[in-house]
Design a protein around this motif. Sequence first.
Motif, PDB file in Angstrom:
ATOM      1  N   ASP A 103      66.819 128.648  12.779  1.00 22.04           N
ATOM      2  CA  ASP A 103      66.676 127.224  13.101  1.00 22.04           C
ATOM      3  C   ASP A 103      66.728 126.379  11.826  1.00 22.04           C
ATOM      4  O   ASP A 103      66.142 126.739  10.798  1.00 22.04           O
ATOM      5  CB  ASP A 103      65.345 126.977  13.819  1.00 22.04           C
ATOM      6  CG  ASP A 103      65.394 127.387  15.282  1.00 22.04           C
ATOM      7  OD1 ASP A 103      66.282 128.168  15.649  1.00 22.04           O
ATOM      8  OD2 ASP A 103      64.528 126.922  16.053  1.00 22.04           O
ATOM      9  N   LEU A 104      67.421 125.249  11.918  1.00 24.56           N
ATOM     10  CA  LEU A 104      67.570 124.263  10.849  1.00 24.56           C
ATOM     11  C   LEU A 104      68.430 124.761   9.684  1.00 24.56           C
ATOM     12  O   LEU A 104      68.438 124.166   8.611  1.00 24.56           O
ATOM     13  CB  LEU A 104      66.209 123.781  10.335  1.00 24.56           C
ATOM     14  CG  LEU A 104      65.228 123.253  11.401  1.00 24.56           C
ATOM     15  CD1 LEU A 104      63.986 122.679  10.729  1.00 24.56           C
ATOM     16  CD2 LEU A 104      65.874 122.232  12.292  1.00 24.56           C
ATOM     17  N   MET A 105      69.184 125.835   9.906  1.00 23.91           N
ATOM     18  CA  MET A 105      70.121 126.339   8.896  1.00 23.91           C
ATOM     19  C   MET A 105      71.309 125.386   8.808  1.00 23.91           C
ATOM     20  O   MET A 105      71.845 124.948   9.822  1.00 23.91           O
ATOM     21  CB  MET A 105      70.598 127.730   9.284  1.00 23.91           C
ATOM     22  CG  MET A 105      71.454 128.433   8.263  1.00 23.91           C
ATOM     23  SD  MET A 105      71.862 130.099   8.868  1.00 23.91           S
ATOM     24  CE  MET A 105      72.570 130.821   7.391  1.00 23.91           C
ATOM     25  N   SER A 106      71.725 125.047   7.591  1.00 24.85           N
ATOM     26  CA  SER A 106      72.842 124.131   7.371  1.00 24.85           C
ATOM     27  C   SER A 106      73.928 124.855   6.585  1.00 24.85           C
ATOM     28  O   SER A 106      73.686 125.278   5.450  1.00 24.85           O
ATOM     29  CB  SER A 106      72.376 122.886   6.610  1.00 24.85           C
ATOM     30  OG  SER A 106      71.384 122.190   7.346  1.00 24.85           O
ATOM     31  N   ILE A 107      75.102 124.990   7.186  1.00 26.36           N
ATOM     32  CA  ILE A 107      76.195 125.737   6.572  1.00 26.36           C
ATOM     33  C   ILE A 107      77.308 124.755   6.229  1.00 26.36           C
ATOM     34  O   ILE A 107      78.044 124.294   7.105  1.00 26.36           O
ATOM     35  CB  ILE A 107      76.723 126.832   7.518  1.00 26.36           C
ATOM     36  CG1 ILE A 107      75.577 127.754   7.958  1.00 26.36           C
ATOM     37  CG2 ILE A 107      77.828 127.632   6.838  1.00 26.36           C
ATOM     38  CD1 ILE A 107      75.961 128.724   9.065  1.00 26.36           C
ATOM     39  N   ASN A 108      77.418 124.419   4.964  1.00 22.97           N
ATOM     40  CA  ASN A 108      78.499 123.551   4.523  1.00 22.97           C
ATOM     41  C   ASN A 108      79.771 124.367   4.396  1.00 22.97           C
ATOM     42  O   ASN A 108      79.742 125.509   3.937  1.00 22.97           O
ATOM     43  CB  ASN A 108      78.133 122.899   3.188  1.00 22.97           C
ATOM     44  CG  ASN A 108      79.048 121.746   2.833  1.00 22.97           C
ATOM     45  OD1 ASN A 108      80.205 121.937   2.470  1.00 22.97           O
ATOM     46  ND2 ASN A 108      78.529 120.539   2.960  1.00 22.97           N
ATOM     47  N   MET A 109      80.908 123.785   4.783  1.00 21.70           N
ATOM     48  CA  MET A 109      82.172 124.531   4.735  1.00 21.70           C
ATOM     49  C   MET A 109      82.492 124.982   3.317  1.00 21.70           C
ATOM     50  O   MET A 109      83.154 126.001   3.110  1.00 21.70           O
ATOM     51  CB  MET A 109      83.300 123.678   5.292  1.00 21.70           C
ATOM     52  CG  MET A 109      83.179 123.376   6.773  1.00 21.70           C
ATOM     53  SD  MET A 109      83.174 124.847   7.815  1.00 21.70           S
ATOM     54  CE  MET A 109      84.933 125.198   7.913  1.00 21.70           C
TER      55      MET A 109
END
Length: 880
Positions: free
Chosen positions: A838-844
């Motif tokens: 949860d709340l993981m942010s994966i930038n390209m």
Amino acid sequence: MPYLHKNLRLLLLLSSKSSSFPLSLRPFSPRSFSLSTLFSSSSSSMENHEAATNGSKSSNSFVFNKRRAEGFDKIDKKKRNLERKTQKLNPSNTIAYAQILGTGMDTQDTSSSVLLFFDKQRFIFNAGEGLQRFCTEHKIKLSKIDHVFLSRVCSETAGGLPGLLLTLAGIGEEGLSVNVWGPSDLNYLVDAMKSFIPRAAMVHTRSFGPSSTPDPIVLVNDEVVKISAIILKPCHSEEDSGNKSGELSVVYVCELPEILGKFDLEKAKKIFGVKPGPKYSKLQSGESVKSDERDITVYPSDVMGPSLPGPIVLLVDCPTESHAEELFSVKSLESYYSCPDDQTDGAKFVNCIIHLSPSSVTSSPTYQSWMNKFHSSQHILAGHQRKNMAFPILKASSRITARLNCLCPQFFPAPGFWPQLADMSMIDSTPWNKCSSSNLAESISAENLLKFNLRPVAIRGIDRSCIPARLTSSEVLDELFDEIPEIKDKCGEIMQFWNKQHDKTIIEKLWLTESNTVLPSCLENIRRDDMEIVILGTGSSQPSKYRNVSAIYIDLFSRGSLLLDCGEGTLGQLKRRYGLNGADEAVRKLRCIWISHIHADHHTGLARILALRSKLLKGVTHEPVIVVGPRPLKRFLDAYQRLEDLDMEFLDCRSTTETSWASLENGGGDAEGSLFSEGIPMQSVFKRSDIPTDNSSVLLCLKNLKKVLSEIGLDDLISFPVVHCPQAYGVVIKAAERVNSVGERIPGWKMVYSGDTRPCPETVEASRDATVLIHEATFEDALIEEALAKNHSTTKEAIDVGSSANAYRIVLTHFSQRYPKIPVIDESHMHNTCIAFDLMSINMADLQVLPKVLPYFKTLFRDEMVEDEDADGVAIEEAW
């Protein structure tokens, strides 16, 4: 749940040994299950596989539960008459209190809930999103709830109600159902919920409208408590906008019976001549009796000491100042405007008033003037007080988020609530809880689990003993470094991954070099403000302590955003990720919301998001958000719009398939294309909806969606059918080409989200050469039988789908709640894969690094073992 033979596990594991996935579906119907037939079919498939290794084409097939995919699995289940909650009452009630359940108080996304507790009865007022997560964390058993009362009927107060009803339905052998009370608007909510809550018996609703008499409407009246309702209907809305049904609000009056005075035994026997026996009990229960020695009638007042009046609690919800003004015209409240020494006939003293109204209303002169009428009553302000924004309510998940942020801040940015801790001295010293009149008892801001004791009389009043200790980020980190001292070194190692991304001399670890290490051209020199995937919920079935249910926020930064699925609590998760103001901006810039299927854990947060977006953009020139979903979802949204403005345009997922887009490009025709035509393999799995389709409006909406996609830098949003339940879909999102710094045209990235599904050829084909595939992995590999029965995927199956499609990166999500913190994984075949939190942010721009952090998760959670589910937990997961 249909039972599958144990040998099936070995069979399916054997059939999964193939190096690539076959491209056909093999249905498995539990009703007609024949082990010999299945083994025969498998033998044939395995023979064909051997032939394929010699140059022939394999005819292996994906296995799935056909009856579940077609929606017939519910017919196989034993019919249940859900048990209505009834309890044997205890009139004496040695314990009684009102308690704040702090739903939404740190994120301000829902109304607080209030628990009214008695020895044998429980009542809850308001059921906003997140109620279940809060109660689970603090061990408040929802199975004990008898009645739910809504102070208003809207997403803010009732967003958690569908999930609560589904959870209760899964408890025990027969399931439980509660009585749900609310103003007459409640009927609209029930009509809306029927589109995805199939058991009508689950909802025992008791709606009430404005009374024709000035007296309160009595809802519950037994020997334990009398609960009445006073309707507030303002003469005009706050801004004279149309008359939406959801304008009604309620003041609830909870009155406990008086406590009879002490029985004077000597007086009864010597003065009034009543002999010991049954007559004593009658006198104590309020009945008159004949004297045994004299020709007189003995009344209870003759032999009983003075009674103590029962305590009274008011719950007040005035969402606007117009509602507050209405309080002064309610005649039935006048008898409660008294002080303890008031001896006038009919005067009642209110011990406690819980204000659910927002602080903007409670601080107004009008509302303060009304509060002054109650003299010495205790006031508890439970409506979005600033003091309550400082500390996270869901401490268990907040602790994990803070630990992940320490380990890898690139994928786990600091959550939105921690920065608010910096200036706690100002918050604590600011007199939020002071009211203007000296006649008032001190008004206090509500806190999580704050109690007002009603009985025993000796301890009546405010009770802070249950308020949990405040959690700060520094405490979490100190705790982490004590438990895992080497984690500091691990944090440094992870930081080096970003430093090494552009260092071509670095030799990658062997597990990372096995395949797919070549950077796709679409990621070359990609900017950090191109796209970021924010995974808001990674759990399946129902919200838990550690994982919320499905939602993925696609942030395109200045261009806008999309939302893929929207389970209960999605708004709260956005606020935990971005902070209060940042979340408002995230909702404001939503252009499209895509829903995979009609199961509640994928869409019950939608109404709250839509209602907030409509409110935030009121008076601003904007386009309605486009909601793409299965057609039954339209029934829910259409019915719900009678309560709140949703400001949206609906488009069926069928209308966004590849063939439907082709139809638009070719100038019209059948908007659904030929995908579900008779004879096509998917036609038997996906039943047609009985809702008529207006092709002209569909084509217009498709054109609007195409325009939106173009404006936010996307070429395609394509839905494809998957195998889970009727009208279940996955989605492909493709970015437009871009031009690099030297003028070269770079292809856009491709993101695929599977939704809930068994492995199927449609997902493999849709994921071909995807930049990132987000695939459900509900079960560990050992639970293949459950995955097959429920049409979900195991971890290895999900990875195999991505590998067969040559996806560059695979992100696993939608884990069973039996894996509370980290799922069971086998790193040996996860060289291009990562698990989501949860709340993981994966930038390209960070995709190349993504699989490298997986081993560090296992270090962080090395002491966390899989927690066994209890019997109720298994049943609840089935109910959802």
